[in-house]
Design a protein around this motif. Sequence first.
Motif, PDB file in Angstrom:
ATOM      1  N   PHE A  36       0.830  -1.200   0.000  1.00  0.00           N
ATOM      2  CA  PHE A  36       0.000   0.000   0.000  1.00  0.00           C
ATOM      3  C   PHE A  36       0.873   1.263   0.000  1.00  0.00           C
ATOM      4  O   PHE A  36       0.625   2.214  -0.755  1.00  0.00           O
ATOM      5  CB  PHE A  36      -0.908  -0.022   1.224  1.00  0.00           C
ATOM      6  CG  PHE A  36      -1.567   1.294   1.522  1.00  0.00           C
ATOM      7  CD1 PHE A  36      -2.451   1.875   0.630  1.00  0.00           C
ATOM      8  CD2 PHE A  36      -1.288   1.978   2.712  1.00  0.00           C
ATOM      9  CE1 PHE A  36      -3.048   3.088   0.912  1.00  0.00           C
ATOM     10  CE2 PHE A  36      -1.875   3.190   2.989  1.00  0.00           C
ATOM     11  CZ  PHE A  36      -2.759   3.755   2.083  1.00  0.00           C
ATOM     12  N   GLN A  37       1.920   1.275   0.841  1.00  0.00           N
ATOM     13  CA  GLN A  37       2.804   2.437   0.906  1.00  0.00           C
ATOM     14  C   GLN A  37       3.597   2.605  -0.390  1.00  0.00           C
ATOM     15  O   GLN A  37       3.867   3.735  -0.814  1.00  0.00           O
ATOM     16  CB  GLN A  37       3.764   2.306   2.100  1.00  0.00           C
ATOM     17  CG  GLN A  37       3.088   2.206   3.456  1.00  0.00           C
ATOM     18  CD  GLN A  37       2.252   3.411   3.804  1.00  0.00           C
ATOM     19  OE1 GLN A  37       2.393   4.474   3.204  1.00  0.00           O
ATOM     20  NE2 GLN A  37       1.356   3.255   4.777  1.00  0.00           N
ATOM     21  N   GLU A  38       3.963   1.505  -1.031  1.00  0.00           N
ATOM     22  CA  GLU A  38       4.694   1.577  -2.311  1.00  0.00           C
ATOM     23  C   GLU A  38       3.816   2.188  -3.397  1.00  0.00           C
ATOM     24  O   GLU A  38       4.288   2.943  -4.252  1.00  0.00           O
ATOM     25  CB  GLU A  38       5.178   0.191  -2.711  1.00  0.00           C
ATOM     26  CG  GLU A  38       6.376  -0.287  -1.887  1.00  0.00           C
ATOM     27  CD  GLU A  38       6.754  -1.731  -2.189  1.00  0.00           C
ATOM     28  OE1 GLU A  38       5.921  -2.438  -2.825  1.00  0.00           O
ATOM     29  OE2 GLU A  38       7.843  -2.166  -1.785  1.00  0.00           O
ATOM     30  N   ILE A  39       2.503   1.832  -3.375  1.00  0.00           N
ATOM     31  CA  ILE A  39       1.567   2.423  -4.334  1.00  0.00           C
ATOM     32  C   ILE A  39       1.466   3.926  -4.110  1.00  0.00           C
ATOM     33  O   ILE A  39       1.494   4.731  -5.059  1.00  0.00           O
ATOM     34  CB  ILE A  39       0.177   1.756  -4.214  1.00  0.00           C
ATOM     35  CG1 ILE A  39       0.250   0.301  -4.685  1.00  0.00           C
ATOM     36  CG2 ILE A  39      -0.872   2.524  -5.013  1.00  0.00           C
ATOM     37  CD1 ILE A  39      -1.014  -0.496  -4.410  1.00  0.00           C
ATOM     38  N   ARG A  40       1.364   4.315  -2.842  1.00  0.00           N
ATOM     39  CA  ARG A  40       1.317   5.750  -2.512  1.00  0.00           C
ATOM     40  C   ARG A  40       2.607   6.438  -2.946  1.00  0.00           C
ATOM     41  O   ARG A  40       2.583   7.558  -3.475  1.00  0.00           O
ATOM     42  CB  ARG A  40       1.115   5.943  -1.017  1.00  0.00           C
ATOM     43  CG  ARG A  40      -0.260   5.569  -0.515  1.00  0.00           C
ATOM     44  CD  ARG A  40      -0.421   5.915   0.944  1.00  0.00           C
ATOM     45  NE  ARG A  40      -0.388   7.353   1.163  1.00  0.00           N
ATOM     46  CZ  ARG A  40      -0.278   7.918   2.367  1.00  0.00           C
ATOM     47  NH1 ARG A  40      -0.169   7.160   3.450  1.00  0.00           N
ATOM     48  NH2 ARG A  40      -0.257   9.227   2.502  1.00  0.00           N
ATOM     49  N   LEU A  41       3.746   5.762  -2.727  1.00  0.00           N
ATOM     50  CA  LEU A  41       5.041   6.336  -3.099  1.00  0.00           C
ATOM     51  C   LEU A  41       5.115   6.578  -4.606  1.00  0.00           C
ATOM     52  O   LEU A  41       5.592   7.632  -5.059  1.00  0.00           O
ATOM     53  CB  LEU A  41       6.169   5.403  -2.651  1.00  0.00           C
ATOM     54  CG  LEU A  41       7.600   5.886  -2.939  1.00  0.00           C
ATOM     55  CD1 LEU A  41       7.883   7.189  -2.210  1.00  0.00           C
ATOM     56  CD2 LEU A  41       8.616   4.827  -2.514  1.00  0.00           C
TER      57      LEU A  41
END
Length: 594
Positions: A347-352
């Motif tokens: 999820f954080q990688e998608i946001r990144l």
Amino acid sequence: MKLVKLKIHPSGKTGWGSKDLVFASDITQLYGPNGAGKTPVIHSIAFALGYPVRYRDDIMAKCSSVSLTVEHEEEFFTFARSFSDKFHIEVSEKGSKEARIFYNEQEISEYLFSRLGLSSLALTTNNNEPTYPYISTFLPLFYIDQDAGYTSAYRPPGSFIKDQYAEMVRLGLGIAPKHSFEAKRFLIEKKRELDLVNIQIVNTEEFIRKLEEQSDIGNISVSEIEGELEQFRGELEELRNSFDATNDADYVLQRLIREKQNERLNLAASIKNLESRISGFNKIKNEIEIEISTLSLNEESRRLFSSFKEICAAPGCGLFTSSSDSYGKNLLYLRDQIKDLGRNTKFQEIRLDKYISRLRKLDEEISSLESNLTKEEENSQTTSLIAAISALTRSIIDRQGKKDVLERIESEKHDYVQLLNKRKGLQGDISSFEGGSGSGDIRILEFRNSYRKKIVEWLDVLSTKNVSRDIAVDSDFNVLFGAEKLSQFSGSTLLRAVLALRAAFFELFISTGCTSIEFLIFDTPRQHDIETKDFAAFITRLKSICKGNRAQIVFSTTEYHYNAAEGDIEWKPEFSGFEQPMYLGVIDSNQAPS
């Protein structure tokens, strides 16, 4: 339900009627001497809704019918009831071609409660038989009759329902009845409804989370975005109207560059924070994997030891059983943690990726604005103007999009809170039936506590003396003033206490968001039992309730004259009588309202 308009129709040309009596949004006052006909007019409000009223013979002979228009949830209804011994009410709904006719109080009560969203659950009579609430059992919470209404906190024409007062309060508040005749069916329905609400809550939570993820708005509010939109639109309009548009365009471009550079700095900080978080997740994941490897080595060692006959000679000796169970639980727990970390990392990688993409876009926008600002061609001034207008337009579109998303998120959050409140109510209803009388329902406890505090406030408003402020409210909403019951009071003290109870209940009822009844009617309190200044303070406080809520007060008076303010209306006796002006009289056809 709010009151809109009342009209009493004459019986024949010489009969008595009224003009169109329009209710105020706040306070409607009937001021006139005794015998002016205030009470028949007040009675007619409740009578039109199906409430049993005994009129004097002259009213029955001179008046043919009464019509009352009400509004509920932006829908309008007109109740027309004839003055006769036979029960006959016609209800016309605005937009409907045909009127519905009701021939008894049970039918009109079922219709009204259905339209007002009140429970249709069967209650229990004093003889342990099934029955349903009536207008005559519910309306006395909001309609204080002149004859007996000022002697208790609840005075219906008849009492045939077990714990009737408590049941009517519960009905109004939307709380499960105390003595339901259909408890089992109710419980099944409420549990099914609770399951559906829980599903809605989970789906709404997920939808809000996705909206917030996709919008990537940050902590900005709708008002802040509206401020930016107003500024951008103002600058765009200035550019169009300015005589020195080129210099203005340069200024706008410079300001937009600074804003986007600040946005870039914030975005870069967010990217750094996300990268740090992802790195932290990966470190934790590696440490958990090391822990899993250690656990696996320990388990292999256990198996090796258990294979030595010198240590565990008997088959199934169970020496390492506890450690084996512990291994399984720990391994399962650690693997679940890895799955959670994996999901969060993804999820954080998608946001990144979204942040990095946005950063690139910002860099391009800044580069484009800077190039437009520094061009030295002949048409650079025109180019600068066009670029400024284009940049402002893009900014307006961007902010409008963010505003739309934010408003949608706020709307969903409001619905989410409503669902949580609904779930709380359903859980209270279920616990009421599963636990017996339901006095432990948290909503009842909250209402009793708030009711107690409000009673004290209203006693003070009315300058009530010789009454204990050590108030106790039992599970049936009966009130004790110290060690005294209301029935022990008399005269001025009784009147003030009753007014305090009625006003406290209504204020609390309205403030909780209940909309079934949004009016409180006082039919001529015995004003010789209360000083004018105290009654004036009482009405003034009621006015403040109206201002803060959708609430109406209707009261008649012979001595105290309230000075109507904005949102108030005074009905005056306008027909000539033998000794004084009257509220009802022969209507001149030439002066009748259109």
